[in-house]
Design an enzyme around this catalytic site. Structure first.
Site, PDB file in Angstrom:
ATOM      1  N   TRP A  56       0.821  -1.221   0.000  1.00  0.00           N
ATOM      2  CA  TRP A  56       0.000   0.000   0.000  1.00  0.00           C
ATOM      3  C   TRP A  56       0.853   1.269   0.000  1.00  0.00           C
ATOM      4  CZ3 TRP A  56      -0.147  -3.928   3.575  1.00  0.00           C
ATOM      5  CH2 TRP A  56       0.514  -3.700   4.781  1.00  0.00           C
ATOM      6  N   GLU A  69      -5.070  -0.413   6.845  1.00  0.00           N
ATOM      7  CA  GLU A  69      -5.197   0.022   8.240  1.00  0.00           C
ATOM      8  C   GLU A  69      -6.186  -0.850   9.006  1.00  0.00           C
ATOM      9  OE1 GLU A  69      -3.581   2.083  10.079  1.00  0.00           O
ATOM     10  OE2 GLU A  69      -2.264   2.766   8.492  1.00  0.00           O
ATOM     11  N   GLN A  74      -5.326  -5.773  13.979  1.00  0.00           N
ATOM     12  CA  GLN A  74      -5.256  -6.931  14.874  1.00  0.00           C
ATOM     13  C   GLN A  74      -4.307  -8.010  14.383  1.00  0.00           C
ATOM     14  OE1 GLN A  74      -6.518  -7.190  17.788  1.00  0.00           O
ATOM     15  NE2 GLN A  74      -7.734  -5.326  17.726  1.00  0.00           N
ATOM     16  N   THR A  75      -3.496  -7.710  13.403  1.00  0.00           N
ATOM     17  CA  THR A  75      -2.655  -8.804  12.901  1.00  0.00           C
ATOM     18  C   THR A  75      -1.229  -8.330  12.658  1.00  0.00           C
ATOM     19  OG1 THR A  75      -2.698 -10.671  11.382  1.00  0.00           O
ATOM     20  CG2 THR A  75      -3.078  -8.523  10.411  1.00  0.00           C
ATOM     21  N   LEU A 112      -8.892 -13.481  10.135  1.00  0.00           N
ATOM     22  CA  LEU A 112      -8.451 -12.220  10.727  1.00  0.00           C
ATOM     23  C   LEU A 112      -9.248 -11.883  11.988  1.00  0.00           C
ATOM     24  CD1 LEU A 112      -7.898  -9.892   7.626  1.00  0.00           C
ATOM     25  CD2 LEU A 112      -6.174 -10.671   9.244  1.00  0.00           C
ATOM     26  N   TYR A 114     -12.663 -10.517  14.213  1.00  0.00           N
ATOM     27  CA  TYR A 114     -13.386  -9.233  14.202  1.00  0.00           C
ATOM     28  C   TYR A 114     -14.130  -9.052  12.876  1.00  0.00           C
ATOM     29  CZ  TYR A 114     -10.527  -8.347  18.271  1.00  0.00           C
ATOM     30  OH  TYR A 114      -9.919  -8.444  19.488  1.00  0.00           O
ATOM     31  N   TYR A 152      -9.191   6.732  14.704  1.00  0.00           N
ATOM     32  CA  TYR A 152      -7.854   6.304  14.281  1.00  0.00           C
ATOM     33  C   TYR A 152      -7.811   6.077  12.767  1.00  0.00           C
ATOM     34  CZ  TYR A 152      -3.911   3.591  13.021  1.00  0.00           C
ATOM     35  OH  TYR A 152      -2.801   3.174  12.348  1.00  0.00           O
ATOM     36  N   ASP A 170      -1.531   4.784  16.995  1.00  0.00           N
ATOM     37  CA  ASP A 170      -1.753   3.357  17.271  1.00  0.00           C
ATOM     38  C   ASP A 170      -0.861   2.964  18.451  1.00  0.00           C
ATOM     39  OD1 ASP A 170       0.794   3.204  16.244  1.00  0.00           O
ATOM     40  OD2 ASP A 170       0.302   1.759  14.674  1.00  0.00           O
ATOM     41  N   CYS A 230      17.538   1.258  21.516  1.00  0.00           N
ATOM     42  CA  CYS A 230      17.913   2.672  21.604  1.00  0.00           C
ATOM     43  C   CYS A 230      19.236   2.967  20.893  1.00  0.00           C
ATOM     44  CB  CYS A 230      18.011   3.100  23.067  1.00  0.00           C
ATOM     45  SG  CYS A 230      16.507   2.811  24.005  1.00  0.00           S
ATOM     46  N   CYS A 233      18.469   4.049  17.439  1.00  0.00           N
ATOM     47  CA  CYS A 233      17.248   4.842  17.281  1.00  0.00           C
ATOM     48  C   CYS A 233      17.560   6.280  16.847  1.00  0.00           C
ATOM     49  CB  CYS A 233      16.482   4.857  18.595  1.00  0.00           C
ATOM     50  SG  CYS A 233      14.982   5.864  18.489  1.00  0.00           S
ATOM     51  N   CYS A 239      15.185  11.517  23.512  1.00  0.00           N
ATOM     52  CA  CYS A 239      14.288  10.626  24.258  1.00  0.00           C
ATOM     53  C   CYS A 239      14.534  10.727  25.765  1.00  0.00           C
ATOM     54  CB  CYS A 239      14.505   9.191  23.778  1.00  0.00           C
ATOM     55  SG  CYS A 239      13.431   8.029  24.611  1.00  0.00           S
TER      56      CYS A 239
END
Ligand code: SF4
Length: 393
Positions: A56, A69, A74-75, A112, A114, A152, A170, A230, A233, A239
């Site tokens: 995508w 999205e 959930q996966t 999946l 839901y 969201y 998220d 870290c 990062c 941070c």
């Protein structure tokens, strides 16, 4: 490494910091913008080099962003990509999805969980065709008005597909913000949830919402994981929780959902080479999916007795256990299901009585090979595959 005070110069959730926020959250630092442009730049530079190639992310069409999205809520990413590619092969655009029947959509979604999300995708596609001429709306209010699209998903579509200056928050983004800004109470609850949302919005750079939001999510997925990396990062310099040595204590966990074990039974009733299946009601868990009848084991009841009772209650069929097919374990939402599986015969020989359905809207006697075309809950699909897959029945 800069001292804590210097780091905190960029912490300023005011003017709308909520009542109850911690002292650190509320401390009036200035100038608040001092570090933010550099932080954004570091993040975008990292993303430009390190982003994963995802289907995508080629054209960023609203339809593809939307489907991805919803699927990824959930996966895991790898599994999500497989599902996404299969979905796009079957329903390449909004018009194709809108024209599909629900059975085909649920079958494509199968595994999946839901399932209301799949039904909402279908309903929303039909609404886009009916009310927007088949063109995905770019207006946030119109996006929010689509079935199943919450804040969201709307923010993700509006920012990633249309470039709107909106955040996507998220679980990955929550974790990054909680650590970078040392949010010291559970992020799913206010006041911390509000602080995270405001930081998420404030960080979005003008004209770069698409890249920025994806970079935040990608950083959470690849670097600022449960065990943070870290040392590699791009935000390490900024941070606070890393500076304080408490990165692994952020985000502060909220209450854990209690996982409830469920003992249940199901039976494959066979007659003359056909098997009996029923379709669940549209509302409730696994709505409109096909299943072998069954239900929960009552306290003190054996699984064999439970499957005989359930068949009588749900179909009015008197059955007897002919075979034991073992146990299938499956987790969904907050349940851990132990499903005892049986092969069944009708108790009385002779003509098959008509089913009297109490827990389904429809039933069929089908050839095992025809199960492939029906959308089934994951545990029932596992059972069907275990019994019939590759056997040419
Ligand atoms: S420095 Fe560590 S804790 Fe902070 S954002 Fe990066 S990976 Fe996460």
């Amino acid at each position: 490494m800069p001292d804590r005070r210097a780091m905190l110069l960029c912490m300023d959730p005011s003017p709308s910091a909520p009542a109850g926020a911690s002292a650190d959250m509320l401390r009036p630092f200035s100038p608040p913008e001092q570090h933010i442009p550099r932080l954004r730049r570091a993040l975008l530079d990292w993303f430009a080099v390190n982003q994963r190639r995802l289907p995508w992310r080629v054209n960023y069409t609203p339809y593809e962003v939307w489907v991805s999205e919803v699927m990824l809520q959930q996966t895991q990413m790898e599994r999500g990509v497989d599902y996404f590619n299969r979905w796009m092969a079957r329903f390449p655009d909004i018009a194709a999805l809108a024209a599909a029947d629900e059975e085909a959509v649920l079958r494509q979604w199968e595994g999946l969980g839901y399932y209301s999300r799949a039904r909402h995708l279908l309903a929303a596609a039909r609404k886009i065709v009916a009310e927007h001429g088949g063109v995905f709306p770019s207006d946030l209010e119109a996006i929010r008005a689509l079935p199943g699209v919450g804040p969201y998903t709307a923010g993700a579509i509006a920012s990633i597909a249309f470039g709107e200056k909106l955040p996507c928050v998220d679980a990955n983004v929550e974790r990054v913000i909680a650590r970078v800004f040392d949010v010291d109470s559970p992020v799913k609850q206010d006041p911390a949830a509000g602080v995270v949302r405001r930081w998420a919005l404030r960080l979005v750079p003008e004209g770069r919402a698409r890249e920025h939001n994806q970079a935040m999510m990608e950083l959470g997925a690849l670097i600022c994981r449960k065990k943070p990396r870290c040392e590699v990062c791009p935000l390490a310099e900024f941070c606070i929780s890393r500076h304080l040595g408490i990165a692994e204590q952020r985000p502060v966990p909220g209450k854990r959902a209690v996982i409830k074990p469920v003992q249940a039974v199901t039976g494959v009733l066979r007659r003359a080479g056909l098997v009996f299946v029923q379709k669940r009601p549209p509302s409730g868990v696994w709505g409109n999916l096909w299943e072998f009848p069954g239900g929960r084991v009552e306290p003190g009841e054996s699984p064999e007795a439970a499957v005989v009772r359930e068949f009588m209650e749900e179909t009015a069929f008197a059955v007897r256990v002919a075979e034991t097919f073992g146990i299938i374990r499956h987790g969904y939402t907050t349940y851990r299901l132990t499903l005892h599986c049986f092969g069944l015969d009708l108790a009385a020989a002779g003509q098959t009585p008509a089913a009297q359905l109490t827990a389904a809207t429809e039933c069929r006697w089908v050839r095992p090979a025809d199960l492939e075309a029906l959308a089934m809950p994951a545990a029932h699909r596992k059972l069907a595959d275990r019994l019939f897959a590759g056997k040419n029945q």
